[in-house]
Scaffold this active site. Structure first.
Site, PDB file in Angstrom:
ATOM      1  N   PRO A   1       0.832  -1.211   0.000  1.00  0.00           N
ATOM      2  CA  PRO A   1       0.000   0.000   0.000  1.00  0.00           C
ATOM      3  C   PRO A   1       0.861   1.254   0.000  1.00  0.00           C
ATOM      4  O   PRO A   1       2.060   1.206   0.285  1.00  0.00           O
ATOM      5  CB  PRO A   1      -0.810  -0.136   1.300  1.00  0.00           C
ATOM      6  CG  PRO A   1      -0.687  -1.560   1.707  1.00  0.00           C
ATOM      7  CD  PRO A   1       0.627  -2.042   1.195  1.00  0.00           C
TER       8      PRO A   1
ATOM      9  N   HIS B   1     -28.428   9.316  20.746  1.00  0.00           N
ATOM     10  CA  HIS B   1     -28.086   8.418  19.631  1.00  0.00           C
ATOM     11  C   HIS B   1     -26.682   7.831  19.827  1.00  0.00           C
ATOM     12  O   HIS B   1     -26.492   6.608  19.754  1.00  0.00           O
ATOM     13  CB  HIS B   1     -28.163   9.193  18.314  1.00  0.00           C
ATOM     14  CG  HIS B   1     -27.875   8.367  17.109  1.00  0.00           C
ATOM     15  ND1 HIS B   1     -28.878   7.857  16.305  1.00  0.00           N
ATOM     16  CD2 HIS B   1     -26.701   7.953  16.550  1.00  0.00           C
ATOM     17  CE1 HIS B   1     -28.330   7.167  15.320  1.00  0.00           C
ATOM     18  NE2 HIS B   1     -27.005   7.213  15.439  1.00  0.00           N
ATOM     19  N   GLU B   2     -25.706   8.699  20.090  1.00  0.00           N
ATOM     20  CA  GLU B   2     -24.341   8.210  20.281  1.00  0.00           C
ATOM     21  C   GLU B   2     -24.219   7.431  21.590  1.00  0.00           C
ATOM     22  O   GLU B   2     -23.449   6.467  21.669  1.00  0.00           O
ATOM     23  CB  GLU B   2     -23.354   9.382  20.268  1.00  0.00           C
ATOM     24  CG  GLU B   2     -23.397  10.237  19.004  1.00  0.00           C
ATOM     25  CD  GLU B   2     -23.162   9.422  17.741  1.00  0.00           C
ATOM     26  OE1 GLU B   2     -22.501   8.373  17.822  1.00  0.00           O
ATOM     27  OE2 GLU B   2     -23.654   9.835  16.672  1.00  0.00           O
TER      28      GLU B   2
ATOM     29  N   ASP C   1     -25.950   4.026   9.567  1.00  0.00           N
ATOM     30  CA  ASP C   1     -25.911   2.815  10.395  1.00  0.00           C
ATOM     31  C   ASP C   1     -26.616   1.662   9.698  1.00  0.00           C
ATOM     32  O   ASP C   1     -26.128   0.519   9.710  1.00  0.00           O
ATOM     33  CB  ASP C   1     -26.565   3.085  11.749  1.00  0.00           C
ATOM     34  CG  ASP C   1     -25.851   4.190  12.526  1.00  0.00           C
ATOM     35  OD1 ASP C   1     -24.634   4.339  12.327  1.00  0.00           O
ATOM     36  OD2 ASP C   1     -26.514   4.888  13.315  1.00  0.00           O
TER      37      ASP C   1
END
EC number: 3.4.24.-
Length: 715
Positions: free
Chosen positions: A271, A489-490, A567
């Site tokens: 890479p 939410h988090e 998500d």
């Protein structure tokens, strides 16, 4: 009749003009010719007769145009312009013909006598005097007639054909009937231009451009490399494979004595940013031999054949300085697979490189090292045995390699005693050497901006979060409702990750916008992973569902937002990979399906079964996340409140918050237990209802207390 009247008038004026001419110019007396009164009077008389002579027919030129005479002059003009001048000047009858006058002017222009013609100057003055006389009459009709006559007869004369001293004539004549001659003239001009350009191009190619491109100059090796193998960190296996090349360059007879032959070419594959170029310089520094460095894009130019010539010059210079190393970076620029549709000049460079790799003797002491990020794009003839026959993989470093690289870069900056590079190494999986160098540089710049004396652990954490999660957008205007929803939410993501077996540890949770996200939860593994288990994938699905479940439990089904779209995409991709690639579905078994070919490789029933299995995995993850958040509802409120207050929490701070909530719950249960009195036995249903009510009251009380005491955490 009008023509005869004009001729008679011109004749009378001409006789007077001749008399004046004879008196002025033929008389030997200086009195008449000098600057005396008599001389001036005679000259004025002469000029007046000239004006009358020319102006008399200038007012009637429209009626005197003779096409036959003009056509005759036009035909004579093509072959003999001098003859046209002689005819026009010798025949005063032609002076009143505009067409004849035009042919006369053209002839003067052609023989370059326009300025020397006395008659033409006289005509100009006569036309001007005629115009002034007509203007002095005061009659509108006569003025219009004079202007009309002057325009029709002398428009070309006034406006450009006769010309003036300030505006000379520029005339281009186009002769009719000579198409073949004009065509041949045009073709000849084009041919001469082409030959001229070709000659100049050949001259520039031979002298100017070659010198400018460095083709006539001998290729010189790069500066001596001071890089050693000890400077290269995190690629121990690649260094071990390259050591034998160093030994060969130091002592070639050691290998040739037994008939051993080293590879002609070594291809470094890996890479970007893993240290392929640094390894090549380390070889040159260890062996102490000349090092020729070039890039694949340096061979090609706008001129055909330049690439092949540069390859020849490079190898010719290397042969003179053997043993040496030729390093070609990004060789896929010239070594890509050949295509029949490619231009010929692109094949010439690759063909010359193939010939040079096979052209010099194997023990000549020239080692060709090339580096590429796309080995699959190289031509098969280039990587066959005998050319680049050894491939050395230079991967991203593991956790120990990252620690070594960080130590190497941190040795060049001032650091404080609290720096623990192993923590940074564990938190940067997948980072290359270039990424780690950038991390140290960002941390050093941050410390310099803050005015610190040394780089601290907080600076390194800031640099890591900025690279992994993006820059903070603290200036973004976000409403309180949106911040609260983002916090829950988090918090849902973080709480599900903590209480799900197989999930990666939570590294950090934040509601500060970074990049395009309003908030995020970063998870980092404890160690490098080479594979992912089924339990880890199912845990990842549960964590993805935690955000939407938290929104539903706290705000209701009608208040959920679109923030969980990413998500769902991630969860669907993981579930589909489990079903179609990894054989983790009992319904479909251990079969791999190509889901990206629009269903061409599978039947409709199989595709429906895949969708059914994917949906089943996602729904199970949703139910698991919902059960976890319902069970740990108090912890969710405490974590969301802490995020609203501090905006960013580390993994250790989140664990402390959850531990405090659990301790308070245990203390409350311990206090309430002795106060309970023996109750009268009742039915099981009544006992269960009473227990549920007591648990709900205790939960509300603990949440209220936790909300008031959480302010001191995370500072």
């Amino acid at each position: 009749m009008a023509w005869r009247r004009v001729l008679s008038q011109v004749a009378r004026n001409r006789s007077a003009y001749a008399i004046c001419n004879e008196i002025i110019y033929a008389n030997p007396s200086r009195i008449l010719r000098g600057d005396t009164i008599a001389g001036g009077t005679l000259r004025n008389l002469h000029e007046r007769y000239q004006s009358s002579y020319v102006g008399s027919f200038a007012r009637r030129m429209r009626q005197m145009d003779s096409p036959s005479e003009a056509s005759l002059l036009k035909e004579i003009y093509r072959s003999d312009p001098e003859r046209v001048i002689q005819i026009f000047e010798s025949q005063p009858s032609l002076h009143s013909n505009p067409s004849a006058l035009a042919e006369y002017v053209k002839a003067l222009v052609r023989v370059d006598r326009l300025e020397d013609s006395t008659l033409l100057k006289t005509l100009q003055r006569g036309i001007a005097a005629s115009a002034r006389e007509e203007e002095n009459l005061g009659s509108v009709s006569e003025n219009l007639g004079s202007v009309s006559a002057f325009r029709s007869a002398g428009q070309v004369t006034k406006d450009g054909i006769l010309g003036t001293a300030n505006a000379p004539i520029h005339m281009v004549t186009a002769e009719t009937g000579q198409f073949k001659e004009q065509l041949w003239r045009t073709f000849r001009s084009i041919a001469l231009t082409f030959l001229l350009i070709s000659g100049i191009g050949a001259l520039i190619e031979d002298r100017g451009i070659s010198k400018g491109l460095g083709l006539n100059e001998e290729v010189q090796p790069s500066m001596e490399s001071n890089t050693k193998f000890s400077d290269v960190k995190g690629v121990d296996e690649a260094k071990a494979e390259l050591e034998e090349i160093v030994h060969y360059l130091r002592d070639p007879k050691r290998f040739t004595r037994l008939g051993g032959k080293l590879p002609k070419g070594v291809l470094l594959v890996g890479p970007p940013g893993t240290g392929k170029t640094m390894l090549a310089r380390a070889i040159a520094g260890e062996a102490g031999v000349p090092f020729f460095s070039c890039s694949g894009s340096e061979f090609e130019e706008m001129f055909v054949g330049v690439g092949a010539r540069r390859v020849r010059d490079l190898f010719a210079a290397a042969k003179k300085r053997s043993p040496c190393i030729i390093f070609m970076d990004e060789i896929d620029a010239i070594g890509g697979s050949r295509n029949p549709k490619d231009q010929q000049y692109m094949k010439m460079t690759l063909n010359q490189l193939l010939v040079e790799l096979d052209g010099f003797k194997q023990n000549e002491g020239i080692i060709v090292i090339a580096a590429t990020n796309f080995p699959e794009s190289l031509d098969k003839a280039l990587v066959r045995p005998g050319r680049f026959d050894r491939h050395i993989v230079v991967p991203n470093p593991d956790v120990e390699g990252r620690r070594q690289i960080l130590e190497s870069h941190m040795s060049k900056v001032l650091k404080s005693d609290d720096v623990d590079l192993m923590i940074i190494a564990r938190g940067t999986p997948g980072f290359s050497g270039a990424d780690l160098a950038n991390l140290v540089n960002v941390a050093a710049l941050k410390a310099a901006m803050d005015g610190a004396k040394a780089v601290t652990m907080n600076d390194l954490e800031y640099a890591k979060d900025r690279i992994m999660m993006g820059s903070e957008r603290k200036s973004a205007v976000i409403s309180d409702e949106s911040r609260k929803l983002t916090a829950y939410h988090e918090g849902g993501h973080a709480l599900v990750a903590i209480h799900t077996e197989g999930a990666h540890p939570v590294h950090k949770a934040t509601i500060v916008p970074r990049g395009m996200a309003l908030g995020m939860v970063a998870q980092l593994p404890d160690k490098d992973e080479t594979s992912v288990s089924r339990k880890q994938m199912l845990a990842r699905l549960d964590v993805c569902m935690g955000g939407r479940v938290a929104e539903e439990l706290i705000f209701g089904d009608s208040e959920v937002t679109s923030g969980a779209s990413s998500d769902f995409q991630q969860a669907t991709a993981v579930a589909r990979a489990m079903v179609t690639k990894y054989g983790m579905s009992k319904q479909l078994g251990f079969v791999s399906y190509n889901y990206e070919d629009d269903g061409k490789s599978m039947s409709t029933e199989t595709r429906l079964l895949i969708e059914k299995e994917v949906k089943c995995f996602v729904e199970n993850a949703y139910n698991n996340a919902k059960n976890i958040l319902i069970k740990h509802n108090k912890e969710l409120h405490a974590l969301a409140n802490a995020l609203l207050e501090h905006e960013t929490l580390t993994g250790a701070q989140i664990k402390n918050i959850l531990a405090q909530v659990n301790n308070k719950q245990q203390q409350e249960h311990a206090i309430e237990a002795p106060q309970k009195t023996p109750a009268v036995p009742s039915s099981p249903a009544a006992s269960a209802a009473a227990a549920a009510a007591a648990a709900a009251a205790a939960a509300q009380q603990a949440a209220a207390k936790a909300k008031g005491e959480i302010a001191g955490i995370g500072s």
